[in-house]
Scaffold this active site. Structure first.
Site, PDB file in Angstrom:
ATOM      1  N   ASP A 612      46.036  39.535 -10.315  1.00 22.01           N
ATOM      2  CA  ASP A 612      44.828  39.124  -9.589  1.00 22.01           C
ATOM      3  C   ASP A 612      43.753  38.799 -10.621  1.00 22.01           C
ATOM      4  OD1 ASP A 612      43.572  39.146  -6.713  1.00 22.01           O
ATOM      5  OD2 ASP A 612      42.047  40.031  -8.052  1.00 22.01           O
ATOM      6  N   LEU A 613      43.163  37.587 -10.492  1.00 17.57           N
ATOM      7  CA  LEU A 613      42.153  37.151 -11.449  1.00 17.57           C
ATOM      8  C   LEU A 613      40.832  37.886 -11.213  1.00 17.57           C
ATOM      9  CD1 LEU A 613      42.775  33.303 -11.589  1.00 17.57           C
ATOM     10  CD2 LEU A 613      43.709  35.093 -13.042  1.00 17.57           C
ATOM     11  N   ASP A 655      43.453  33.488  -5.687  1.00  9.69           N
ATOM     12  CA  ASP A 655      43.550  33.769  -7.123  1.00  9.69           C
ATOM     13  C   ASP A 655      44.613  34.815  -7.431  1.00  9.69           C
ATOM     14  OD1 ASP A 655      42.321  35.891  -5.924  1.00  9.69           O
ATOM     15  OD2 ASP A 655      40.707  36.114  -7.406  1.00  9.69           O
TER      16      ASP A 655
END
Length: 748
Positions: A612-613, A655
């Protein structure tokens, strides 16, 4: 045909005569075998008896030789004792030593000759050079002489001389002083090489053996020498057969046994010396004294085999001759009937052409084929029914094969195939001619010609092959579709169209359908003449002959390449993320199932990494979605650059990314990849207007150590990822079973 007279034998029939002859030959062979066996057995027994007698005589001879030598030495010892006991005061040490040296000089196998005084000290010896002083008071045989008043001769077991290191045995006698008390001993040491030299002079064959053992059966000397503990001097290892023989005859005897030292089977004889504590054992090896017997056995066996084979061969030839004659009697009686039946029942017309090309004989099928009655053909010229043959038929040699002609029947022309073979009979040379009706074949050829005209005109691509797959015809539409011309295809295998994209199972399924139903249809990847691989829709049908065997296979092609490209585009849209080009969630889950199945078969691990960004929403909110899309594309490229080509990276949405690492054996390898992903994701993104930084939080779970289902695997990886989020982002965490409530292991 007049039958030949049968063979008649007085008193009984031919079958009984055969049985009695066979029985007589078998009895004769058994008698010869029995006599040969009896002769060989007697010869074997005589050879063994001769070997036993020879060993007994040699053992007796050796007993006499050894006793004579020991008697001679003992006589010398007695003489020394008598001189010392009678003239002790008149014999000086120098004179005594000279006397000992004189005796030793005439006995080359004598190692040592000495006089030992009552204290055990060497008084005089046969050695000209002084030897280090030694005291023999503790020597066993010295003590036995000292403690005994008997003037007996004592012989020791083998031991090594301390001076020359040679193996010796000692002979000793007691000396009395002037008062009749113990005054010392006289000692003689004999080298065991004397016995070996004596034994070596005997001719016992390559594997014969002689040994000398003491009264306790300890080995004193043996020829030939052997290695191993059982052949060591003093060894008391003997065969059970020798032990049993000594129980039955302790003085002398014979036995046959393999020697324990070398496992050679020998015929042995032994004798116990009457005056000395020794056994002489002589053995002759069976392979030596049975050499002549083995040669006789081989010669006799070959002679017996030759006799048996000869008699049985003669019997077989005689029986075969009788059987052949009996068969001839029956064969000759039915040959004419069989030939007539063959001619009359043959499916083809058969004629016999005699002199001047006239018809002399014919079968019933000839009349049916041509439509004549019996009298209309006899003695007629061959040209009446085959008018074309005069020009094309080789009259001189009267031979032809599968010659297609028109036969003149009774008012009609009949297409026939003509073959002929020359014959030789009692009436002279003639020709057998066979006429086969080919009306149906001509009709099939005509139908095929018509079908050829049809498929030349249709718009579908058509190919015709024989059952083996060799191309025999194509139509113009086939050339237009594939680019292959008739010159490139006719006579070639249909494999020239194969693209190499299908495996063996595909073609096996196709042929199974053709063999069972005669048809197949489906999509296939074919190669054009340009090398391009395209998708075609192929329908194959089989044409059978009159025997219901495949004669031709007809294939019809139509291109489906455009349709396939459209289907492939739809599939890619449904399986891949449009923005990043990575697999989407559906394809990712399918590959995860494949990796889990592979891990079960290979006993390896599968690692699931959820990424996960961090701070991606801020980029979207501040710079817009176009900038966010650029960050997502670069992120996908960085993830692909950190993993192997066989691994799978996917965008699950927004994302959130995921990675599958398959075939894992060491979890630490996954942790190093995860760390490289963290570093790659944290690198700055240089956008059009400015530079931004995002990072990644990664959670890891393993199949099957953490979970055995995809849902649980996702749950544990997601839990580990959120542990990184809550712990400060930009790191990696691995789920640690078995406690589901335990915090994940933070790796960085």
């Amino acid at each position: 045909m007049k039958a030949l007279p049968r063979l008649q034998l007085s008193g009984f029939g031919l079958r009984q005569y055969r049985l009695r002859l066979v029985f007589a030959v078998l009895v004769l062979n058994l008698m010869v075998i029995g006599l040969a066996w009896q002769s060989l057995t007697q010869s074997y027994t005589q050879s063994q008896a001769q070997a036993t007698t020879a060993t007994q005589n040699i053992a007796l001879l050796l007993e006499h030789d050894v006793e004579a030598y020991l008697d001679k030495l003992d006589l010398s010892l007695k003489g020394i004792v008598d001189d010392l006991e009678t003239h002790r005061t008149f014999i000086s040490t120098e004179r005594l030593a000279a006397n000992l040296q004189h005796i030793a000089h005439h006995e080359p196998h004598l190692e040592y000759l000495a006089v030992i005084d009552a204290r055990g000290t060497v008084h005089a010896s046969s050695r000209s050079t002084p030897v280090a002083a030694q005291n023999l008071a503790d020597w066993e045989y010295f003590r036995r002489h000292r403690d005994s008043v008997q003037p007996e001769l004592l012989i020791s077991p083998p031991f090594r001389s301390k001076v020359s290191d040679a193996w010796v045995i000692s002979l000793s006698r007691r000396i009395k002083d002037a008062d009749g008390r113990f005054g010392g001993i006289v000692l003689a040491q004999i080298r065991l090489s004397y016995f070996k030299a004596l034994f070596s002079n005997l001719d016992l064959g390559p594997n014969g053996a002689v040994s000398l053992r003491d009264s306790a059966l300890g080995l004193v000397a043996r020829v030939p020498d052997l290695d191993g503990p059982e052949a060591a001097l003093g060894s008391r290892t003997i065969s059970p057969q020798l032990a049993n023989a000594l129980k039955e005859g302790p003085e002398h005897g014979s036995y046959t046994a393999p020697t324990k030292m070398d496992q050679v089977q020998r015929s042995n004889s032994y004798r116990r010396m009457a005056h000395y504590p020794f056994y002489v054992i002589v053995g002759l090896a069976e392979e030596d004294y049975l050499t002549d017997w083995h040669q006789d056995f081989t010669k006799t066996a070959l002679q017996v085999c030759a006799f048996v084979i000869g008699t049985l061969t003669m019997l077989a030839l005689l029986l075969h001759a009788w059987a052949a004659r009996e068969a001839d009697l029956t064969t000759l009686s039915r040959t004419e009937h069989e030939l007539r039946t063959l001619l009359e029942t043959a499916p083809d017309a058969i004629l016999i052409i005699g002199a001047h090309n006239c018809i002399s004989h014919y079968n019933h099928q000839t009349l049916l084929l041509l439509g004549f009655v019996d009298t209309e053909l006899r003695d007629q010229a061959l040209s009446r029914i085959l008018p074309e043959l005069d020009e094309r038929y080789d009259i001189q040699h009267r031979t032809c094969a599968d010659l297609d002609l028109w036969a003149q029947g009774n008012g009609r022309l009949i297409p026939v195939s003509v073959s002929s073979t020359p014959l030789s009979t009692e009436q002279g040379p003639c020709v057998m001619m066979i006429l086969r009706d080919i009306t149906e074949r001509r009709e099939r050829e005509e139908a095929l010609r018509l079908a050829s005209l049809v498929y030349q005109a249709v718009g579908e691509a058509i190919i015709v092959t024989d059952p083996s797959g060799k191309i025999i015809a194509i139509n113009p539409a086939f050339t237009r579709l594939t680019g292959f011309s008739p010159d490139q295809t006719l006579g070639q295998s249909a494999r020239i169209l194969q693209s190499g994209r299908h495996d063996q199972d595909f073609y096996r399924s196709m042929w199974e359908s053709l063999e069972s139903t005669g048809s197949w249809k489906g999509e296939i990847l074919n190669r054009r003449s340009s090398g391009e691989v395209v998708a075609d829709w192929l329908m194959i049908s089989t044409i059978y002959d009159a025997d219901n065997q495949p004669q031709w296979r007809v294939g019809m092609y139509s291109s489906v390449t455009a349709q396939k490209r459209a289907e492939e585009s739809l599939w890619r849209q449904a399986s891949y993320d449009v923005l990043t080009g990575l697999p989407n969630r559906r394809l990712f889950l399918d590959r995860l199932q494949q990796e889990m199945s592979f891990a079960r078969r290979t006993d390896t691990l599968v690692a699931l990494l959820l990424i996960d960004l961090d701070h991606f929403k801020e980029v979207n909110d501040r710079l817009g979605h176009l900038a966010g899309d650029q960050v997502l594309v670069e992120t996908a490229q960085r993830i692909r650059g950190c993993i192997r080509a066989t691994d799978t990276a996917a965008r699950l949405g927004g994302d959130e990314f995921a990675v599958i690492l398959g075939g894992i054996k060491d979890p630490e390898h996954v942790e190093s990849i995860a760390q490289s992903l963290v570093h790659a994701l944290a690198a700055p993104h240089h956008l059009h207007k400015e530079t931004v930084k995002v990072s990644g939080s990664i959670g890891i779970s393993f199949y099957p150590t953490d979970a055995e289902s995809p849902d649980t695997l996702f749950e544990y990886a997601d839990r580990s990822m959120y542990a990184v989020k809550t712990g400060g982002r930009n790191g990696v965490a691995r789920y640690m079973p078995p406690d589901p409530d335990a915090p994940p292991l933070m790796l960085g």
